[in-house]
Design a protein around this motif. Structure first.
Motif, PDB file in Angstrom:
ATOM      1  N   LEU A  29     -19.738  40.762  28.027  1.00  0.00           N
ATOM      2  CA  LEU A  29     -18.449  41.335  27.755  1.00  0.00           C
ATOM      3  C   LEU A  29     -18.026  42.150  26.963  1.00  0.00           C
ATOM      4  O   LEU A  29     -16.704  42.715  27.195  1.00  0.00           O
ATOM      5  CB  LEU A  29     -17.247  39.781  27.617  1.00  0.00           C
ATOM      6  CG  LEU A  29     -17.522  39.352  28.083  1.00  0.00           C
ATOM      7  CD1 LEU A  29     -17.048  37.256  27.332  1.00  0.00           C
ATOM      8  CD2 LEU A  29     -16.570  39.039  29.552  1.00  0.00           C
ATOM      9  N   TYR A  32     -15.889  45.189  28.912  1.00  0.00           N
ATOM     10  CA  TYR A  32     -14.666  44.623  30.067  1.00  0.00           C
ATOM     11  C   TYR A  32     -13.775  44.657  28.676  1.00  0.00           C
ATOM     12  O   TYR A  32     -13.749  44.118  27.851  1.00  0.00           O
ATOM     13  CB  TYR A  32     -14.994  43.627  30.636  1.00  0.00           C
ATOM     14  CG  TYR A  32     -15.875  43.824  31.852  1.00  0.00           C
ATOM     15  CD1 TYR A  32     -17.238  42.756  31.569  1.00  0.00           C
ATOM     16  CD2 TYR A  32     -15.793  43.480  32.272  1.00  0.00           C
ATOM     17  CE1 TYR A  32     -17.877  43.400  32.056  1.00  0.00           C
ATOM     18  CE2 TYR A  32     -16.694  43.250  33.821  1.00  0.00           C
ATOM     19  CZ  TYR A  32     -17.785  42.882  33.469  1.00  0.00           C
ATOM     20  OH  TYR A  32     -18.871  42.831  34.268  1.00  0.00           O
ATOM     21  N   SER A  53     -12.185  46.968  25.728  1.00  0.00           N
ATOM     22  CA  SER A  53     -13.913  46.866  25.239  1.00  0.00           C
ATOM     23  C   SER A  53     -13.894  47.293  23.954  1.00  0.00           C
ATOM     24  O   SER A  53     -15.563  46.671  23.279  1.00  0.00           O
ATOM     25  CB  SER A  53     -14.015  47.613  26.418  1.00  0.00           C
ATOM     26  OG  SER A  53     -14.094  49.204  26.845  1.00  0.00           O
ATOM     27  N   ALA A  98     -11.020  39.945  33.148  1.00  0.00           N
ATOM     28  CA  ALA A  98     -12.296  40.916  32.797  1.00  0.00           C
ATOM     29  C   ALA A  98     -11.515  41.811  33.493  1.00  0.00           C
ATOM     30  O   ALA A  98     -11.790  42.475  35.124  1.00  0.00           O
ATOM     31  CB  ALA A  98     -13.623  40.550  32.507  1.00  0.00           C
ATOM     32  N   ALA A  99     -11.423  42.954  33.160  1.00  0.00           N
ATOM     33  CA  ALA A  99     -11.369  44.290  33.228  1.00  0.00           C
ATOM     34  C   ALA A  99     -12.661  45.507  33.480  1.00  0.00           C
ATOM     35  O   ALA A  99     -12.744  45.658  32.014  1.00  0.00           O
ATOM     36  CB  ALA A  99     -10.113  45.308  33.374  1.00  0.00           C
ATOM     37  N   ALA A 100     -12.998  45.790  34.305  1.00  0.00           N
ATOM     38  CA  ALA A 100     -14.483  46.411  33.974  1.00  0.00           C
ATOM     39  C   ALA A 100     -13.905  47.461  34.040  1.00  0.00           C
ATOM     40  O   ALA A 100     -15.243  48.830  33.484  1.00  0.00           O
ATOM     41  CB  ALA A 100     -15.508  46.781  35.375  1.00  0.00           C
ATOM     42  N   PHE A 114      -7.120  43.889  36.914  1.00  0.00           N
ATOM     43  CA  PHE A 114      -8.328  42.962  36.050  1.00  0.00           C
ATOM     44  C   PHE A 114      -8.799  42.126  37.516  1.00  0.00           C
ATOM     45  O   PHE A 114      -8.036  42.704  38.031  1.00  0.00           O
ATOM     46  CB  PHE A 114      -7.905  41.799  34.966  1.00  0.00           C
ATOM     47  CG  PHE A 114      -7.352  42.236  33.400  1.00  0.00           C
ATOM     48  CD1 PHE A 114      -6.103  42.777  33.906  1.00  0.00           C
ATOM     49  CD2 PHE A 114      -7.897  42.225  33.290  1.00  0.00           C
ATOM     50  CE1 PHE A 114      -5.299  43.326  32.764  1.00  0.00           C
ATOM     51  CE2 PHE A 114      -7.934  42.656  32.000  1.00  0.00           C
ATOM     52  CZ  PHE A 114      -6.330  43.140  31.775  1.00  0.00           C
ATOM     53  N   ASP A 115     -11.011  42.292  37.185  1.00  0.00           N
ATOM     54  CA  ASP A 115     -11.248  42.243  38.497  1.00  0.00           C
ATOM     55  C   ASP A 115     -12.177  40.499  38.662  1.00  0.00           C
ATOM     56  O   ASP A 115     -11.742  40.065  39.566  1.00  0.00           O
ATOM     57  CB  ASP A 115     -12.317  43.310  38.270  1.00  0.00           C
ATOM     58  CG  ASP A 115     -12.456  44.379  37.936  1.00  0.00           C
ATOM     59  OD1 ASP A 115     -11.339  45.277  38.581  1.00  0.00           O
ATOM     60  OD2 ASP A 115     -12.732  45.233  36.717  1.00  0.00           O
ATOM     61  N   SER A 116     -12.077  40.620  37.482  1.00  0.00           N
ATOM     62  CA  SER A 116     -12.293  38.735  37.464  1.00  0.00           C
ATOM     63  C   SER A 116     -11.514  37.552  36.507  1.00  0.00           C
ATOM     64  O   SER A 116     -10.994  37.775  35.638  1.00  0.00           O
ATOM     65  CB  SER A 116     -14.042  38.813  36.752  1.00  0.00           C
ATOM     66  OG  SER A 116     -14.364  39.313  36.881  1.00  0.00           O
TER      67      SER A 116
END
Length: 127
Positions: A29, A32, A53, A98-100, A114-116
């Motif tokens: 993580l 992220y 992050s 989580a945002a990458a 946020f992607d996940s």
């Protein structure tokens, strides 16, 4: 693919505390931004708190300022949400996300960033 698992929800009396955990396996993580969101029955999803992050920046909803804090434990690949002075209106399903693609010092409550997403954990504040 990043999979997030929330834990730590439950029933607590008004004024009490809970600590939620957001953990990931197989993917670190570290890179992220992690946010916590919540959704109460009949209400829209609400951004609660986010940590960048880098860990250097945080963003809080006004409704939780002074009561909720967020922290990263990179050694355990986990992000924690500490909730104090809980109120009945905090009752909701809490999701971590989580945002990458955010800059390392950016913390946002915009869910579209946020992607996940995890599956959620129920928090109930009631006497």
């Amino acid at each position: 693919q990043l999979q997030l698992v929330e834990s730590g929800g439950g029933l607590v009396q008004p004024g009490g505390s809970l600590r939620l955990s957001c953990a990931a396996s197989s993917v670190t993580l570290d890179f992220y931004a992690i946010g916590w969101f919540r959704q109460a029955p009949g209400k829209e999803r609400e951004g609660v708190i986010c940590i960048s992050s880098s860990g250097a920046s945080t963003n809080y909803a006004d409704s939780v300022k002074g009561r909720f804090t967020i922290s990263r434990d990179n050694a355990h690949n986990t992000v924690y949400l500490q909730m104090n002075s809980l109120k009945p209106e905090d009752t909701a399903v809490y999701y971590c996300a989580a945002a990458a693609a955010l800059p390392k010092n950016t913390a946002t409550l915009d869910a579209l960033s946020f992607d996940s997403w995890g599956q959620g954990t129920q928090v109930t504040v009631s006497s």
